[in-house]
Design a protein around this motif. Structure first.
Motif, PDB file in Angstrom:
ATOM      1  N   ARG A 158      -7.200   5.581  -3.350  1.00  0.00           N
ATOM      2  CA  ARG A 158      -7.508   6.535  -2.283  1.00  0.00           C
ATOM      3  C   ARG A 158      -8.795   7.304  -2.616  1.00  0.00           C
ATOM      4  O   ARG A 158      -9.548   7.683  -1.730  1.00  0.00           O
ATOM      5  CB  ARG A 158      -6.324   7.483  -2.054  1.00  0.00           C
ATOM      6  N   LEU A 159      -9.042   7.511  -3.938  1.00  0.00           N
ATOM      7  CA  LEU A 159     -10.304   8.142  -4.335  1.00  0.00           C
ATOM      8  C   LEU A 159     -11.485   7.250  -3.933  1.00  0.00           C
ATOM      9  O   LEU A 159     -12.506   7.733  -3.431  1.00  0.00           O
ATOM     10  CB  LEU A 159     -10.315   8.381  -5.858  1.00  0.00           C
ATOM     11  N   CYS A 160     -11.308   5.939  -4.116  1.00  0.00           N
ATOM     12  CA  CYS A 160     -12.382   5.006  -3.743  1.00  0.00           C
ATOM     13  C   CYS A 160     -12.593   5.006  -2.234  1.00  0.00           C
ATOM     14  O   CYS A 160     -13.729   4.876  -1.757  1.00  0.00           O
ATOM     15  CB  CYS A 160     -12.062   3.594  -4.226  1.00  0.00           C
ATOM     16  N   ILE A 161     -11.487   5.141  -1.494  1.00  0.00           N
ATOM     17  CA  ILE A 161     -11.632   5.230  -0.032  1.00  0.00           C
ATOM     18  C   ILE A 161     -12.364   6.532   0.316  1.00  0.00           C
ATOM     19  O   ILE A 161     -13.298   6.536   1.130  1.00  0.00           O
ATOM     20  CB  ILE A 161     -10.246   5.149   0.661  1.00  0.00           C
ATOM     21  N   ALA A 162     -11.966   7.627  -0.343  1.00  0.00           N
ATOM     22  CA  ALA A 162     -12.628   8.920  -0.101  1.00  0.00           C
ATOM     23  C   ALA A 162     -14.119   8.808  -0.431  1.00  0.00           C
ATOM     24  O   ALA A 162     -14.984   9.307   0.295  1.00  0.00           O
ATOM     25  CB  ALA A 162     -11.974  10.010  -0.947  1.00  0.00           C
ATOM     26  N   ARG A 163     -14.427   8.116  -1.530  1.00  0.00           N
ATOM     27  CA  ARG A 163     -15.829   7.956  -1.942  1.00  0.00           C
ATOM     28  C   ARG A 163     -16.601   7.164  -0.887  1.00  0.00           C
ATOM     29  O   ARG A 163     -17.742   7.491  -0.559  1.00  0.00           O
ATOM     30  CB  ARG A 163     -15.881   7.229  -3.295  1.00  0.00           C
ATOM     31  N   SER A 164     -15.939   6.122  -0.346  1.00  0.00           N
ATOM     32  CA  SER A 164     -16.674   5.301   0.627  1.00  0.00           C
ATOM     33  C   SER A 164     -16.866   6.040   1.954  1.00  0.00           C
ATOM     34  O   SER A 164     -17.862   5.827   2.633  1.00  0.00           O
ATOM     35  CB  SER A 164     -15.981   3.953   0.836  1.00  0.00           C
ATOM     36  N   ILE A 165     -15.917   6.924   2.307  1.00  0.00           N
ATOM     37  CA  ILE A 165     -16.103   7.624   3.596  1.00  0.00           C
ATOM     38  C   ILE A 165     -16.944   8.890   3.460  1.00  0.00           C
ATOM     39  O   ILE A 165     -17.367   9.452   4.469  1.00  0.00           O
ATOM     40  CB  ILE A 165     -14.748   7.952   4.301  1.00  0.00           C
ATOM     41  N   ALA A 166     -17.235   9.298   2.212  1.00  0.00           N
ATOM     42  CA  ALA A 166     -18.007  10.536   2.002  1.00  0.00           C
ATOM     43  C   ALA A 166     -19.388  10.469   2.650  1.00  0.00           C
ATOM     44  O   ALA A 166     -19.939  11.489   3.055  1.00  0.00           O
ATOM     45  CB  ALA A 166     -18.142  10.821   0.511  1.00  0.00           C
ATOM     46  N   ILE A 167     -19.936   9.266   2.737  1.00  0.00           N
ATOM     47  CA  ILE A 167     -21.277   9.160   3.321  1.00  0.00           C
ATOM     48  C   ILE A 167     -21.208   8.806   4.806  1.00  0.00           C
ATOM     49  O   ILE A 167     -22.189   8.358   5.403  1.00  0.00           O
ATOM     50  CB  ILE A 167     -22.150   8.128   2.562  1.00  0.00           C
ATOM     51  N   HIS A 168     -20.032   9.032   5.399  1.00  0.00           N
ATOM     52  CA  HIS A 168     -19.827   8.799   6.835  1.00  0.00           C
ATOM     53  C   HIS A 168     -20.297   7.415   7.279  1.00  0.00           C
ATOM     54  O   HIS A 168     -21.181   7.301   8.131  1.00  0.00           O
ATOM     55  CB  HIS A 168     -20.541   9.875   7.662  1.00  0.00           C
ATOM     56  N   PRO A 169     -19.673   6.379   6.741  1.00  0.00           N
ATOM     57  CA  PRO A 169     -20.031   5.040   7.219  1.00  0.00           C
ATOM     58  C   PRO A 169     -19.453   4.854   8.621  1.00  0.00           C
ATOM     59  O   PRO A 169     -18.637   5.666   9.068  1.00  0.00           O
ATOM     60  CB  PRO A 169     -19.331   4.117   6.224  1.00  0.00           C
ATOM     61  N   GLU A 170     -19.888   3.808   9.299  1.00  0.00           N
ATOM     62  CA  GLU A 170     -19.318   3.542  10.619  1.00  0.00           C
ATOM     63  C   GLU A 170     -18.252   2.455  10.529  1.00  0.00           C
ATOM     64  O   GLU A 170     -17.319   2.413  11.310  1.00  0.00           O
ATOM     65  CB  GLU A 170     -20.438   3.108  11.571  1.00  0.00           C
ATOM     66  N   VAL A 171     -18.462   1.582   9.541  1.00  0.00           N
ATOM     67  CA  VAL A 171     -17.517   0.478   9.341  1.00  0.00           C
ATOM     68  C   VAL A 171     -17.070   0.522   7.883  1.00  0.00           C
ATOM     69  O   VAL A 171     -17.876   0.798   6.991  1.00  0.00           O
ATOM     70  CB  VAL A 171     -18.197  -0.882   9.627  1.00  0.00           C
ATOM     71  N   ILE A 172     -15.784   0.277   7.641  1.00  0.00           N
ATOM     72  CA  ILE A 172     -15.310   0.188   6.252  1.00  0.00           C
ATOM     73  C   ILE A 172     -14.746  -1.211   6.024  1.00  0.00           C
ATOM     74  O   ILE A 172     -13.895  -1.687   6.789  1.00  0.00           O
ATOM     75  CB  ILE A 172     -14.203   1.226   5.955  1.00  0.00           C
TER      76      ILE A 172
END
Lengths: 254, 238
Positions: A158-172
């Motif tokens: 979940r930390l990795c998910i938080a890290r990936s969404i921290a930069i406000h991506p549009e697609v994950i």
């Protein structure tokens, strides 16, 4: 009226040192869709996922053909910076891979290099928002300075998910994000995906057919480097059109 | 999709389930035959047998339910497997109801032993009931074949056949009414026969429903075109 796709692939093919791994894949991803890519090992689904944010660029001998568009921009065009692509199309991997840094710094890494925050306050805000969105804030808010690697596997993911969404991506993009997790941690990630879909488009590779059925609204089945069938998850798991899809999901080919 | 599952125990479970449905269908067919036979020959012992044997059908339904719950819990079936299993729950339910109607026919046969005037006027309507039962029996046989062979076209043919049963029942309804008008003493007998006829007509409806489940099992949707219904007795007034 059909909605405009967030991302779309047109006749995408991939080969490694001349050996074809994927051919003629065309598929649209709409905004706020959760799309599962399923198929037996070696079918090309992870290869395809990695095309979507140019992760294959780093692999020697890997050649990608065709077109992948993100909001009508071909992400493989020579004018596009792959770093920019990866900021807009984030990725979460199979095994949780937090940086050997504090929980706080794990989240801040992206926003810092992309210059998204001007002050400590703004960074704090991003950290809280990202961890809250990833359902981790309550569990870690009192130990943000402890190393991310000290968390449990599920928390790390979940930390990795938080890290990936921290930069406000549009697609994950997610490559089997639950395969290294226990059922409880898996359930938490699945629950999280349900909430994240309101903000992002999520494309997930999974080996668990039941997971695909539970979390995604669309499912694409890959087999031997081809996209066999793509459609509503409900339809794929009740009345698949292609015999090969049927055979795979009912456990007859693997 | 005739190829086998990677997990062969899954195939065993599915085969076991199919065998139970077929066994149940066979019993139901025989019960219908026996109940009509007992009525025609006015054989009270045979009628009692039919009433007793209904238990076997009920028990099979329970066994099928258990097998299905187990399959759903252990195998998480999807697509054609899931459809086939869900169809089995409904088919077994329909078969059980058909069994109940046979039992009811035999109960009425036993009740008729008190009326005494059976030989007097029963023969005409009895022949008609027997003809209806023959059609329904062949429908049961064909729908089971359609189920085993996963043949939706055959199932659709069975579904269409129910029209004939409805038609005969409608006619018999009017015929029995005239007997009742002729002599009030006929009323008990005719009412029983009317229920027997209605039972057979209802059996046809259940077979039709099974045919629709077979169609669903094969195609993933129920048949689109609506069925022609020719049982007007529910709206008739003489």
């Amino acid at each position: 009226m059909t909605a405009k796709p967030k991302m779309s692939a047109k006749n995408v093919g991939v080969s490694y040192n001349g050996k074809v791994a994927l051919s003629e894949v065309s598929i649209d991803f709409l905004e706020h869709d959760v799309i599962s890519l399923i198929g037996p090992s070696g079918c090309g689904k992870s290869t395809f996922l990695r095309c979507l944010n140019r992760m294959n660029d780093t692999i020697d001998g890997c050649v990608v053909s065709g077109e992948i568009q993100l909001d009508n921009y071909n992400i493989y065009s020579s004018e596009i910076d792959p770093v920019e692509v990866r900021a807009r199309v984030g990725m979460v991997f199979q095994k949780p891979n937090p940086f050997p840094k504090s929980i706080y710094d794990n989240i801040c890494y992206g926003p810092r290099i992309h210059g998204m925050a001007n002050s400590r306050d703004e960074l704090d805000e991003i950290v809280e928002w990202s961890l809250t969105s990833a359902g981790l804030w309550e569990e870690v808010k009192d130990r943000l300075n402890e190393p991310g690697t000290g968390l449990s596997g599920g928390q790390q993911q979940r930390l990795c998910i938080a890290r990936s969404i921290a930069i406000h991506p549009e697609v994950i993009l997610m490559d089997e994000p639950c395969s290294a997790l226990d059922p409880i941690a898996t359930a938490k990630i699945e629950e999280l995906l349900g909430q994240l879909r309101s903000k992002f488009t999520i494309i997930i590779v999974t080996h668990s057919m039941q997971q695909a059925a539970r979390i995604s609204n669309r499912t694409a089945f890959f087999h031997l480097g081809e996209l066999i069938e793509e459609g509503k998850t409900d339809d794929i798991f009740t009345v698949p059109k292609d015999e090969r899809t049927q055979s795979y999901i009912t456990g007859r080919i693997g | 999709m005739d190829n086998e599952h990677i997990v062969t125990a899954f195939d065993d479970d599915l085969n076991n389930l199919q065998n139970k449905i077929v066994e149940m269908g066979g019993l139901v067919e025989k019960q219908l035959l026996d109940s009509i036979d007992a009525l025609l020959k006015f054989d009270l012992d045979a009628a009692k047998e039919v009433v007793l044997h209904d238990n076997h059908i009920d028990n099979l339904e329970l066994e099928i339910d258990e097998a299905i719950v187990r399959l759903l819990a252990l195998r998480s079936p999807v697509a054609a497997d899931l459809r086939s299993i869900i169809s089995c729950t409904k088919i077994s339910c329909n078969l059980e109801r058909i069994g109940d109607y046979s039992k009811n026919i035999s109960k009425r046969t036993l009740a008729l032993s008190d009326t005494g005037n059976l030989p007097l006027m029963g023969s005409g309507p009895l022949k008609t009931v027997s003809k209806m039962a023959e059609i329904v029996q062949s429908m049961i046989k064909n729908v089971l074949d359609a189920y085993i062979e996963k043949d939706a076209t055959k199932a659709d043919d069975v579904r269409a056949k129910d029209e004939d049963v409805d038609h005969i029942h409608s006619g018999l309804y009017r015929e029995l009414l005239t007997y009742m008008l002729e002599d009030p003493k006929n009323i008990t007998l005719c009412t029983h026969l009317l229920f027997v006829s209605k039972n057979v007509e209802r059996m046809g409806d259940h077979v039709t429903s099974i045919a629709e489940h077979v169609h669903f099992m094969v195609h993933g949707k129920i048949p689109e075109e609506s069925r022609i219904k020719r049982d007007n007795s529910s709206s008739a007034y003489v």
